[in-house]
Design a protein around this motif. Structure first.
Motif, PDB file in Angstrom:
ATOM      1  N   SER A  50      -2.213 -11.121  10.769  1.00 20.18           N
ATOM      2  CA  SER A  50      -0.967 -10.792  10.083  1.00 20.18           C
ATOM      3  C   SER A  50      -1.110  -9.526   9.249  1.00 20.18           C
ATOM      4  O   SER A  50      -0.190  -9.133   8.542  1.00 20.18           O
ATOM      5  CB  SER A  50      -0.534 -11.950   9.163  1.00 20.18           C
ATOM      6  OG  SER A  50      -1.526 -12.215   8.200  1.00 20.18           O
ATOM      7  N   GLY A  51      -2.278  -8.899   9.340  1.00 15.81           N
ATOM      8  CA  GLY A  51      -2.533  -7.678   8.584  1.00 15.81           C
ATOM      9  C   GLY A  51      -2.794  -6.502   9.499  1.00 15.81           C
ATOM     10  O   GLY A  51      -1.866  -5.853  10.003  1.00 15.81           O
ATOM     11  N   GLU A  52      -4.059  -6.265   9.808  1.00 14.35           N
ATOM     12  CA  GLU A  52      -4.417  -5.056  10.549  1.00 14.35           C
ATOM     13  C   GLU A  52      -4.123  -5.130  12.044  1.00 14.35           C
ATOM     14  O   GLU A  52      -3.738  -4.129  12.658  1.00 14.35           O
ATOM     15  CB  GLU A  52      -5.914  -4.747  10.359  1.00 14.35           C
ATOM     16  CG  GLU A  52      -6.320  -4.379   8.958  1.00 14.35           C
ATOM     17  CD  GLU A  52      -6.539  -5.597   8.082  1.00 14.35           C
ATOM     18  OE1 GLU A  52      -6.647  -5.420   6.866  1.00 14.35           O
ATOM     19  OE2 GLU A  52      -6.576  -6.725   8.632  1.00 14.35           O
ATOM     20  N   PHE A  55      -1.153  -3.570  13.809  1.00 14.65           N
ATOM     21  CA  PHE A  55      -1.178  -2.109  13.754  1.00 14.65           C
ATOM     22  C   PHE A  55      -2.212  -1.534  14.724  1.00 14.65           C
ATOM     23  O   PHE A  55      -1.985  -0.470  15.302  1.00 14.65           O
ATOM     24  CB  PHE A  55      -1.446  -1.641  12.325  1.00 14.65           C
ATOM     25  CG  PHE A  55      -0.367  -2.062  11.362  1.00 14.65           C
ATOM     26  CD1 PHE A  55       0.892  -1.488  11.418  1.00 14.65           C
ATOM     27  CD2 PHE A  55      -0.605  -3.043  10.418  1.00 14.65           C
ATOM     28  CE1 PHE A  55       1.900  -1.871  10.541  1.00 14.65           C
ATOM     29  CE2 PHE A  55       0.386  -3.443   9.538  1.00 14.65           C
ATOM     30  CZ  PHE A  55       1.633  -2.852   9.601  1.00 14.65           C
ATOM     31  N   ASN A 134      -8.490   3.415  10.695  1.00 16.60           N
ATOM     32  CA  ASN A 134      -8.253   2.731   9.417  1.00 16.60           C
ATOM     33  C   ASN A 134      -7.363   3.565   8.492  1.00 16.60           C
ATOM     34  O   ASN A 134      -6.504   3.016   7.781  1.00 16.60           O
ATOM     35  CB  ASN A 134      -9.583   2.423   8.731  1.00 16.60           C
ATOM     36  CG  ASN A 134     -10.349   1.315   9.429  1.00 16.60           C
ATOM     37  OD1 ASN A 134      -9.770   0.528  10.177  1.00 16.60           O
ATOM     38  ND2 ASN A 134     -11.660   1.264   9.213  1.00 16.60           N
ATOM     39  N   VAL A 137      -3.894   3.110   9.928  1.00 24.29           N
ATOM     40  CA  VAL A 137      -3.401   1.751   9.660  1.00 24.29           C
ATOM     41  C   VAL A 137      -2.905   1.630   8.217  1.00 24.29           C
ATOM     42  O   VAL A 137      -1.864   1.013   7.958  1.00 24.29           O
ATOM     43  CB  VAL A 137      -4.493   0.698   9.943  1.00 24.29           C
ATOM     44  CG1 VAL A 137      -4.125  -0.654   9.333  1.00 24.29           C
ATOM     45  CG2 VAL A 137      -4.711   0.545  11.441  1.00 24.29           C
ATOM     46  N   LEU A 138      -3.630   2.209   7.277  1.00 22.88           N
ATOM     47  CA  LEU A 138      -3.203   2.152   5.873  1.00 22.88           C
ATOM     48  C   LEU A 138      -1.801   2.723   5.723  1.00 22.88           C
ATOM     49  O   LEU A 138      -0.942   2.121   5.059  1.00 22.88           O
ATOM     50  CB  LEU A 138      -4.190   2.930   4.999  1.00 22.88           C
ATOM     51  CG  LEU A 138      -3.775   3.069   3.526  1.00 22.88           C
ATOM     52  CD1 LEU A 138      -3.769   1.717   2.831  1.00 22.88           C
ATOM     53  CD2 LEU A 138      -4.697   4.044   2.794  1.00 22.88           C
ATOM     54  N   LYS A 141       0.753   0.379   7.280  1.00 22.17           N
ATOM     55  CA  LYS A 141       0.948  -0.819   6.455  1.00 22.17           C
ATOM     56  C   LYS A 141       1.773  -0.531   5.209  1.00 22.17           C
ATOM     57  O   LYS A 141       2.482  -1.404   4.707  1.00 22.17           O
ATOM     58  CB  LYS A 141      -0.415  -1.389   6.027  1.00 22.17           C
ATOM     59  CG  LYS A 141      -1.170  -2.087   7.132  1.00 22.17           C
ATOM     60  CD  LYS A 141      -2.513  -2.587   6.647  1.00 22.17           C
ATOM     61  CE  LYS A 141      -2.362  -3.768   5.716  1.00 22.17           C
ATOM     62  NZ  LYS A 141      -3.684  -4.353   5.350  1.00 22.17           N
ATOM     63  N   LYS A 144       6.462  -0.392   4.903  1.00 21.78           N
ATOM     64  CA  LYS A 144       7.409  -1.403   4.428  1.00 21.78           C
ATOM     65  C   LYS A 144       7.389  -1.524   2.912  1.00 21.78           C
ATOM     66  O   LYS A 144       8.465  -1.516   2.278  1.00 21.78           O
ATOM     67  CB  LYS A 144       7.122  -2.749   5.085  1.00 21.78           C
ATOM     68  CG  LYS A 144       8.135  -3.820   4.709  1.00 21.78           C
ATOM     69  CD  LYS A 144       7.871  -5.127   5.433  1.00 21.78           C
ATOM     70  CE  LYS A 144       8.880  -6.189   5.031  1.00 21.78           C
ATOM     71  NZ  LYS A 144       8.623  -7.484   5.725  1.00 21.78           N
ATOM     72  N   GLU A 350      -1.566  -2.265  -2.377  1.00 19.26           N
ATOM     73  CA  GLU A 350      -0.481  -3.181  -2.030  1.00 19.26           C
ATOM     74  C   GLU A 350      -0.107  -4.082  -3.200  1.00 19.26           C
ATOM     75  O   GLU A 350       1.084  -4.313  -3.470  1.00 19.26           O
ATOM     76  CB  GLU A 350      -0.855  -3.992  -0.797  1.00 19.26           C
ATOM     77  CG  GLU A 350      -0.892  -3.155   0.478  1.00 19.26           C
ATOM     78  CD  GLU A 350      -1.285  -3.948   1.702  1.00 19.26           C
ATOM     79  OE1 GLU A 350      -0.398  -4.565   2.311  1.00 19.26           O
ATOM     80  OE2 GLU A 350      -2.484  -3.966   2.040  1.00 19.26           O
TER      81      GLU A 350
END
Length: 501
Positions: A50-52, A55, A134, A137-138, A141, A144, A350
């Motif tokens: 549900s995180g990385e 992505f 990475n 991805v940051l 993420k 949103k 976050e």
């Protein structure tokens, strides 16, 4: 002998040396020590799905399209990749949840694809590294949370501007040192709050070009000799630009610092406005909140506690902690890819954004349902000598008395008035040279005629409001365009996939 024993890798009771040798990289024969792995990595991909992982999949779709276009992988293989990624997405990546993650989520994800699609799945890694993945991805993420924060702040500004327009003529006390000091208006206060929040919005929007620059293609920091198209992967992922400098792309996480810095300043302003509201809601009862925005006491039946505003103060203060943790984690690290920067320091962003976003939402709720007691405001204005400065000013410009002497004379009159139990300076002090002092010294008149210096006069406040509303409209357009660009990229990526046949 003792030294050799100390250096031997320790195995858990459920893990054999053969298990750990399955992860032989060629250079490294065993997986990370289990105790170290438990500190650094999750044991499986349950949290990462549900995180990385979503992505990673999105990046792989764009990477596959790009690599096929430059002839580095075949179209038939891409179709196999897309089919599997679509299947995983349809099931929310649950097939990956229990996959072991001894060396991090990305390698576990890649191992899974190799086991399902074939070893050539690792060819997706051509021209890239975990470093640029990475970093990308940051940014994906953060889209949103960034959109939510900026959107909530825009809504708060709209609430403040609308409330200000409704209260241009509502005379209201201006406090200094928590004491009623000068006549003002409620609109004057609300526009002051909005001006500060508008600057905070500008600071957050100034970050969006950095958020919208892809890092994919920078590789481990040296770029690549392969003829890849970083501008294509950037476009397919909704970024406005591709890497300019490969070292900077993987070394820098100043996006995190800039977002947290902007959020920390916003949090400071939120906490100060919350404190001002608490003053209004306190014993003076200048304003009130409805039942659904206050709390009760477990012991004292009469209490209506505006605890939400105290939560704003706490949450907005926590953002400062996130900023300090992030900037300290990055301080004095080498300017290259670094776990202290990309993992440890960046992890705070976050939570920091979440805290300030929640604070903005609470403030929006409070202002949208705030009720002002104009009678209480009038009573405070009438009893608090808020016209004393105006009297000293008028004496100076009409009688020739110097301001300090006039200041002292009015101060003595205030003392005399208090001793005589009155709040009227006109009743205590003989005032010559001022026509109709009762009118000239009325808080309403003072508030409505204070035009210079950004004062409370309705026409001055209205002009400031117009500028604020224009700024809000421009900022709204920037956010809409940014989000629309991300949405368009999703459609373009799917169109590129569909064109594979």
């Amino acid at each position: 002998m003792l030294r050799l024993i100390a250096q031997m890798p320790q195995l858990t009771s459920s893990e054999t040396r053969e298990d750990r040798m399955l992860h032989d990289t060629g250079r490294i024969k065993l997986t990370l020590d289990p105790e170290a792995s438990a500190i650094v990595f999750d044991p499986d991909l349950r949290r990462a799905v549900s995180g990385e992982v979503p992505f990673y999949a999105e990046i792989d779709r764009a990477q596959a399209i790009m690599l096929e276009r430059v002839g580095l992988i075949e179209r038939g293989f891409i179709k196999k990749v897309i089919v599997e990624l679509d299947r995983l997405q349809a099931e929310d990546f649950q097939s990956l949840a229990a996959v072991p993650s001894p060396r991090g989520s990305y390698l576990a994800y890649e191992d899974y694809l190799r086991s399902v699609i074939g070893k050539e799945a690792s060819n997706l890694h051509l021209g890239r590294s975990r470093n640029d993945i990475n970093a990308t991805v940051l940014k994906l993420k953060l889209r949103k949370p960034y959109q939510e924060l900026v959107g909530e702040l825009l809504e708060l500004l709209q609430v403040l501007c609308g409330l200000a327009r409704a209260h241009l003529a509502t005379t209201f006390p201006l406090h200094t040192h928590r004491q009623a000091a000068l006549p003002s208006t409620l609109a004057h206060h609300l526009v002051a709050f909005a001006e500060a929040f508008s600057r905070d919005l500008d600071a957050l929007l100034a970050v969006h070009p950095l958020l919208n620059q892809s890092c994919l293609g920078a590789g481990a920091g040296g770029g690549t000799t392969l003829p890849i198209l970083p501008e294509l992967t950037a476009k397919l992922l909704g970024f406005a630009s591709s890497p300019v400098n490969s070292i900077d792309s993987v070394a820098s996480r100043d996006l995190v610092l800039r977002l947290l810095a902007g959020s920390a300043v916003l949090g400071s302003n939120l906490s100060r406005v919350a404190e001002t509201l608490l003053l209004w809601l306190g014993d003076a009862e200048l304003a009130s909140l409805p039942d659904e925005l206050v709390g009760s006491s477990s012991a004292m039946p009469h209490k209506r506690n505006p605890f939400l505003l105290e939560l704003v103060q706490g949450k907005s203060g926590a953002v400062v902690g996130s900023l300090v943790a992030a900037i300290t984690g990055m301080h004095s690290t080498p300017f290259t890819n670094c776990a202290a920067v990309g993992t440890e320091a960046a992890r705070h962003v976050e939570a920091g954004i979440d805290n300030v976003t929640r604070s903005v939402r609470i403030m929006k709720l409070c202002f949208s349902r705030l009720t002002v007691d104009q009678d209480a405001a009038r009573a405070m204005l009438d009893r608090s000598f808020v016209n004393a400065m105006e009297l000293a000013t008028l004496l100076t410009v009409t009688t020739g008395l110097d301001f300090r002497s006039a200041h002292n004379e009015v101060g003595r009159s205030v003392t005399t008035a208090i001793e005589h139990g009155t709040s009227s300076l006109v009743a205590i002090m003989p005032i010559g040279g001022i026509s109709d002092p009762e009118v000239s010294l009325s808080p309403d008149v003072i508030a409505k005629t204070a035009r210079a210096g950004g004062g409370s006069a309705p026409e001055t406040v209205t002009a400031a409001l117009a500028e604020l509303e224009d700024d809000v409209q421009r900022s709204n357009s920037i956010l809409r365009e940014l989000v629309a660009g991300w949405a368009r990229a999703g459609k373009e990526l799917q169109s590129a996939i569909d064109s594979l046949g």
